[in-house]
Write a protein that holds these residues in place. Structure first.
Motif, PDB file in Angstrom:
ATOM      1  N   GLU A  86       0.896  -1.113   0.490  1.00 29.40           N
ATOM      2  CA  GLU A  86       0.173   0.072   0.113  1.00 29.40           C
ATOM      3  C   GLU A  86       0.518   1.349   0.015  1.00 29.40           C
ATOM      4  O   GLU A  86       0.835   1.963  -0.694  1.00 29.40           O
ATOM      5  N   GLY A  89       2.105   2.047  -3.322  1.00 27.66           N
ATOM      6  CA  GLY A  89       0.551   2.477  -4.063  1.00 27.66           C
ATOM      7  C   GLY A  89       1.097   1.367  -4.722  1.00 27.66           C
ATOM      8  O   GLY A  89      -0.210   1.248  -6.343  1.00 27.66           O
ATOM      9  N   ARG A  92      -4.642  -1.518  -2.429  1.00 32.87           N
ATOM     10  CA  ARG A  92      -4.783  -0.528  -1.727  1.00 32.87           C
ATOM     11  C   ARG A  92      -6.110  -1.832  -1.103  1.00 32.87           C
ATOM     12  O   ARG A  92      -6.297  -2.928  -1.511  1.00 32.87           O
ATOM     13  N   THR A 108      -3.626  -1.549  -7.891  1.00 34.62           N
ATOM     14  CA  THR A 108      -4.076  -0.118  -8.121  1.00 34.62           C
ATOM     15  C   THR A 108      -3.523  -0.548  -9.993  1.00 34.62           C
ATOM     16  O   THR A 108      -2.610  -1.516 -10.084  1.00 34.62           O
ATOM     17  N   PRO A 109      -3.554   0.461 -10.859  1.00 37.60           N
ATOM     18  CA  PRO A 109      -3.266   0.071 -12.407  1.00 37.60           C
ATOM     19  C   PRO A 109      -2.000   0.493 -12.052  1.00 37.60           C
ATOM     20  O   PRO A 109      -0.857  -0.138 -12.490  1.00 37.60           O
ATOM     21  N   ARG A 112      -0.457  -3.659 -11.306  1.00 33.45           N
ATOM     22  CA  ARG A 112      -0.854  -4.225 -12.636  1.00 33.45           C
ATOM     23  C   ARG A 112       0.477  -3.443 -13.282  1.00 33.45           C
ATOM     24  O   ARG A 112       1.375  -4.719 -14.273  1.00 33.45           O
TER      25      ARG A 112
END
Lengths: 149, 149
Positions: A86, A89, A92, A108-109, A112
């Motif tokens: 987290e 980033g 989440r 999150t994008p 990915r």
DNA sequence: GCTATATTATTCATATATGAATAATATAGC
DNA sequence: GCTATATTATTCATATATGAATAATATAGC
């Protein structure tokens, strides 16, 4: 530390069974270390990549307990790993609408993206291993290893 | 955590090379874990047993730097490990008469005892592995593993 | 519907690992 | 002999792992 337990080197020429156990541990560690290194290039660690892989593969939010089960580890471990993910980033935490005790992890994008980069790195490493293993019947090796696991 | 990195399970029947890498890591971890467990019976951990093994094998005090080199790890790691071994009463730190920077590790009688007990435990485990590996050409396996390491 | 039990994630204490920074001491090169 | 450099062990910050204890919430069984 690579040598979890060092074999007491005997003078016997080739005490086979003796060494196989430690060899398995050593090789496992060596591979894990190499993996860590390759993943480090894209800012991932082994555990981080592992967690992302599971989440991406499943394709939907997983509760932290489910993560722990899939990664064969203890829950408190996942709590910490998710904290780091987290902070990076890459993941989440979201509330579970059906169970107020549960917390679910969502990639999150950026997560990915990073995972994809990790996959590429792992690809490279696999190819290197394939070279090292040229001439070895990988089917046999796989069966032996599966039997031990 | 057992799965340092989980393979993205593909639908392909048997993508061999793919899995071998992760299998090696998994098997290594599994063996290490089993070893930890067996050693735990006599109050030792893998690293503790490893350190004792080196000291017993060499038969004389080793400087902490030498320990680190032999165990393929970083020096700060050995500092901590020795702290724990000393707290357990298995090892003592002594000054090096020739080099005032250096500290040497000495196995205590209790350390020797404990190490012997550990060796016995490892023996047992090796025999179990030998059973699992019945029918496998261990010479071949050893050669393959050595090549990878 | 209540109560006993189970499950969830977190926190804490601990073990193991790394690498950077530090202080003490040795040594190489002049 | 002095100075620059190297080496030694330690400390610190951090990542990873475990297991016990905890608080919040779910659920089974009556």
């Amino acid at each position: 530390m690579n040598n979890i337990a060092a074999p007491i080197e005997t003078e016997v020429p080739a005490p086979c069974t003796d060494h196989v156990m430690f060899l398995l541990i050593q090789v496992g560690n060596a591979m894990a270390q190499r993996l860590e290194q390759t993943l480090g290039v894209v800012g991932l660690s082994g555990p981080k990549f592992g967690a992302l892989s599971h989440l991406v593969q499943v394709g939907q939010p997983l509760s932290l307990s489910e993560c722990a089960a899939r990664m064969t580890c203890v829950r408190s471990n996942i709590t910490q790993l998710m904290d780091r993910l987290e902070a990076d980033g890459l993941v989440r935490r979201v509330e579970d609408p059906n169970d107020r005790r549960a917390v679910r992890a969502v990639v999150t994008p950026l997560g990915r993206e990073r995972h994809a980069a990790g996959v590429k790195q792992v690809e490279t490493m696999k190819q290197e291993l394939a070279k090292t293993l040229a001439g070895v019947d990988q089917g046999v090796l796989e069966r032996v290893l599966s039997a031990i696991r």
